[in-house]
Scaffold this motif. Sequence first.
Motif, short mmCIF file in Angstrom:
data_model
loop_
_atom_site.label_atom_id
_atom_site.label_comp_id
_atom_site.label_asym_id
_atom_site.label_seq_id
_atom_site.Cartn_x
_atom_site.Cartn_y
_atom_site.Cartn_z
N UNK A 93 0.83 -1.39 -0.11
CA UNK A 93 0.29 0.04 -0.12
C UNK A 93 1.02 1.13 0.04
N UNK A 94 0.56 2.33 -0.60
CA UNK A 94 1.20 3.47 -0.70
C UNK A 94 0.90 4.00 0.44
N UNK A 95 1.94 4.13 1.64
CA UNK A 95 1.81 4.87 2.66
C UNK A 95 1.98 6.37 2.72
N UNK A 96 0.85 6.96 3.07
CA UNK A 96 0.94 8.18 3.18
C UNK A 96 1.60 9.02 4.40
N UNK A 97 2.69 9.29 4.24
CA UNK A 97 3.74 9.82 5.53
C UNK A 97 2.97 10.81 6.14
N UNK A 98 2.22 11.49 5.51
CA UNK A 98 1.38 12.78 5.84
C UNK A 98 0.00 12.54 6.41
N UNK A 99 -0.48 11.21 6.43
CA UNK A 99 -1.54 11.09 7.03
C UNK A 99 -1.43 10.71 8.34
N UNK A 100 -2.50 11.22 9.32
CA UNK A 100 -2.42 10.75 10.69
C UNK A 100 -3.78 9.90 10.93
N UNK A 101 -3.14 8.77 11.69
CA UNK A 101 -4.19 7.62 11.90
C UNK A 101 -5.04 8.19 12.99
N UNK A 102 -6.44 8.02 12.95
CA UNK A 102 -7.18 8.11 13.75
C UNK A 102 -8.43 7.09 14.06
N UNK A 103 -9.06 7.08 15.08
CA UNK A 103 -10.00 6.00 15.55
C UNK A 103 -11.16 6.66 15.46
N UNK A 104 -12.28 6.23 14.93
CA UNK A 104 -13.69 6.66 15.22
C UNK A 104 -14.50 5.50 15.63
N UNK A 105 -15.13 5.97 16.82
CA UNK A 105 -16.32 4.96 17.06
C UNK A 105 -17.47 5.47 17.67
N UNK A 106 -18.75 4.89 16.99
CA UNK A 106 -20.04 5.43 16.96
C UNK A 106 -20.82 4.46 17.53
N UNK A 107 -21.72 4.90 18.31
CA UNK A 107 -22.82 4.00 19.01
C UNK A 107 -24.38 4.90 18.88
N UNK A 108 -25.28 4.05 18.44
CA UNK A 108 -26.65 4.64 18.13
C UNK A 108 -27.75 3.65 17.99
N UNK A 109 -29.05 4.20 18.09
CA UNK A 109 -30.15 3.32 17.80
C UNK A 109 -29.93 2.99 16.42
N UNK A 110 -30.31 1.80 16.15
CA UNK A 110 -29.79 1.17 14.83
C UNK A 110 -31.20 2.08 13.92
N UNK A 111 -30.57 2.57 12.66
CA UNK A 111 -31.08 3.19 11.87
C UNK A 111 -30.62 3.23 10.52
N UNK A 112 -31.25 3.04 9.28
CA UNK A 112 -30.84 2.79 7.96
C UNK A 112 -29.90 4.17 7.81
N UNK A 113 -28.83 3.78 7.10
CA UNK A 113 -27.85 5.08 6.64
C UNK A 113 -26.76 5.73 7.38
N UNK A 114 -26.68 5.06 8.50
CA UNK A 114 -25.59 5.57 9.37
C UNK A 114 -24.01 5.36 8.59
N UNK A 115 -23.90 4.12 8.16
CA UNK A 115 -22.50 4.05 7.43
C UNK A 115 -22.20 5.04 6.38
N UNK A 116 -23.30 5.15 5.62
CA UNK A 116 -23.32 6.18 4.50
C UNK A 116 -23.28 7.57 4.83
N UNK A 117 -23.90 7.92 5.93
CA UNK A 117 -23.48 9.18 6.52
C UNK A 117 -22.33 9.58 6.99
N UNK A 118 -21.91 8.59 7.76
CA UNK A 118 -20.40 8.85 8.22
C UNK A 118 -19.25 8.85 7.12
N UNK A 119 -19.58 7.88 6.07
CA UNK A 119 -18.60 7.73 5.07
C UNK A 119 -18.54 9.13 4.10
N UNK A 120 -19.85 9.54 4.00
CA UNK A 120 -19.90 11.00 3.06
C UNK A 120 -19.36 12.11 4.12
N UNK A 121 -19.50 12.04 5.39
CA UNK A 121 -18.86 13.16 5.98
C UNK A 121 -17.12 13.30 5.84
N UNK A 122 -16.52 12.04 5.58
CA UNK A 122 -15.17 11.69 5.92
C UNK A 122 -14.65 12.21 4.35
#
Length: 188
Positions: A93-122
């Motif tokens: 994999x092309x490692x991006x020396x300038x990318x900072x690794x971060x962890x995202x954790x999300x919990x919620x009531x189960x609703x459609x579209x959560x993964x899409x909304x998060x992916x769209x944000x990023x």
Amino acid sequence: MRINSESMNKPNNQLVLSALGKDRPGIVDELSKAVFLLDCNISDSRMTVLGGEFAILLLVEGPWNQLARLESQIPELEKNLGLTIIARQTSDAATSEDAMPYLVEVVSLDNPGIVHKLANFFSKRNINIVDLATSSYAAPHTGTSMFAVQMNIGIPAGTAISELRDEFLEFCDSINLDAVLEPYKKQL
């Protein structure tokens, strides 16, 4: 281009195998045996059972000729294991020396579209999702259907982390998600 025996046996030639099929005991044994018998190595993998289906991703390393032999064995493995297998040659994999690794954790009531909304944000902020896992579960005591997301992301250097964190938490609050955005710490 001239190929010498040193490059033919170079161990970092890589092949990604993806397989999907009805879950049953012995699948990992047979797949890993096929890799082992060709003097190749599984350097990274993800395996899970979703519904009644087994899914696996393998990053296999080895000499190019042995990886080619593994590819040629795929039809037989598919037949013997009852799997659909896809193989693709890859490289480090092309490692991006300038990318900072971060962890995202999300919990919620189960609703459609959560993964899409998060992916769209990023995605809108040019932030790469490196790894993503989700799960649904019943909340203790109430039995309410809950949804959890965990992802590793690569934030471009120069991004104002405090501003990004504020934007992210505000976004999550607006769609009723409990969230954390913190530096990724490799598990020991």
